[in-house]
Design a protein around this motif. Structure first.
Motif, PDB file in Angstrom:
ATOM      1  N   THR A   1       5.820  -0.195  -0.505  1.00 29.02           N
ATOM      2  CA  THR A   1       4.410   0.902   0.180  1.00 29.02           C
ATOM      3  C   THR A   1       3.081   0.093   1.426  1.00 29.02           C
ATOM      4  O   THR A   1       3.255   0.959   1.605  1.00 29.02           O
ATOM      5  CB  THR A   1       3.842   1.529  -1.290  1.00 29.02           C
ATOM      6  N   THR A   2       3.438  -0.949   0.746  1.00 26.45           N
ATOM      7  CA  THR A   2       2.414  -1.818   2.052  1.00 26.45           C
ATOM      8  C   THR A   2       3.264  -1.625   3.049  1.00 26.45           C
ATOM      9  O   THR A   2       2.410  -1.797   4.361  1.00 26.45           O
ATOM     10  CB  THR A   2       2.559  -3.100   1.255  1.00 26.45           C
TER      11      THR A   2
ATOM     12  N   GLN B   1      -1.243   6.483  -3.339  1.00 25.03           N
ATOM     13  CA  GLN B   1      -0.848   4.354  -3.000  1.00 25.03           C
ATOM     14  C   GLN B   1      -0.628   4.734  -1.196  1.00 25.03           C
ATOM     15  O   GLN B   1      -1.517   4.572  -0.792  1.00 25.03           O
ATOM     16  CB  GLN B   1      -0.052   3.900  -3.293  1.00 25.03           C
TER      17      GLN B   1
END
Ligand code: GDP
Length: 277
Positions: free
Chosen positions: A90-91, A122
């Protein structure tokens, strides 16, 4: 790049300019194996250095010969992001969205990890920070349908890049592999001829285990490129040499921190040079 990989570079920067006969090859072999390079990679790197024939330039050239770098997909294109939980998927989607945005491209992402409500949350936060749109659904919805909707929106809104997040339960989980196969075929169909690539995020700090992940995902899903994450915090990233040598999968990018801009395209020449400064 100097200093970024200081922990990784600590091994190579001690390599002497010449007179390799004077270095302790056993010690060096041990250090490279300790970085999670495979024995065949270490052999290829050190080869006849053992006989004192060559110096640091030859070692650099051998390293560059092993590594394979590739460009991120050229818009318009779709990216299917896969990788196990905690690997930085996700980052990395946030970083890619920001990177493409900085180049003037518009991005839309699919919150395809419907398995975990926290993953959807997120992605919402990351997308806000990086400034791109997302398509999401309620938790437990079939991820293929969310990704289908995101690609449809990419086409309808004329976006340049669509990036699909996916679930990342244990890579040995048969259900996950089947789910990813289905997602890939749905995404491919809705892309309607636009380029689709599958990128795998791999956590550099977990060493040999990441090689097994790359092998399995590549066998079952097909991997076009690897984004190696957390390179800022490890001295064990020798695994990327093993992956390139044995699986022939190119590296496309590197995560160098937790921030949205902590991302670099992978250039094997610059990467190798940075290990010796
Ligand atoms: P996912 O479960 O695969 O989506 O992984 P996340 O994106 O949630 O990342 C897991 C953790 O790794 C988070 O705490 C991130 O901040 C951290 N992380 C991701 N990429 C990097 C990186 O390149 N360097 C560092 N130091 N941490 C990272």
């Amino acid at each position: 790049m100097p200093g970024l990989f200081s922990r990784l570079a600590s091994v190579f920067s001690r390599f002497p300019d010449n007179n390799t006969a004077s270095i302790d090859m056993d010690k060096y072999t041990e250090e490279l194996l300790g970085m999670d390079m495979s024995l065949s990679v270490v052999d290829r790197l050190l080869g006849d250095l053992k006989h004192g024939h060559t110096g640091v330039d030859d070692l650099k050239n051998r390293m560059k010969d092993i590594l394979i770098s590739s460009q991120l997909c050229e818009p318009r294109c779709g990216i299917l992001m896969i990788g196990i939980n905690g690997g930085g998927k996700t980052t990395t989607i946030g970083k890619l969205g920001k990177w493409y945005g900085d180049q003037g491209y518009s991005v839309i992402a699919a919150a395809g990890d419907t398995f975990r409500a926290a993953a959807i949350e997120q992605l919402i936060i990351v997308a806000e920070r990086a400034g791109f749109d997302i398509v999401k659904a309620m938790p437990k919805v079939d991820p293929s349908s969310v990704i289908h909707d995101a690609v449809t929106a990419y086409r309808a809104r004329g976006k340049d890049v669509v990036i699909a997040d996916t679930a990342g339960r244990l890579h040995t989980n048969v259900n996950l592999i089947n789910e990813l196969k289905k997602i890939k075929s749905v995404m491919h169909r809705v892309m309607a001829g636009d380029k689709l690539v599958t990128y795998l995020t791999l956590d550099a700090t977990i060493g040999k285990n990441s090689f097994q992940q790359a092998k399995l995902f590549n066998e079952h899903i097909g991997v076009d490129g690897i984004i190696i994450t957390k390179l800022d915090g490890t001295a064990r990233a020798g695994i990327i040499f093993t992956i390139c040598e044995e699986l022939k999968i190119p590296i496309v990018g590197m995560g160098t921190g937790e921030g949205i801009d902590d991302f670099m395209l992978f250039d094997k020449n610059k990467f190798v040079e940075s290990l010796f400064v």
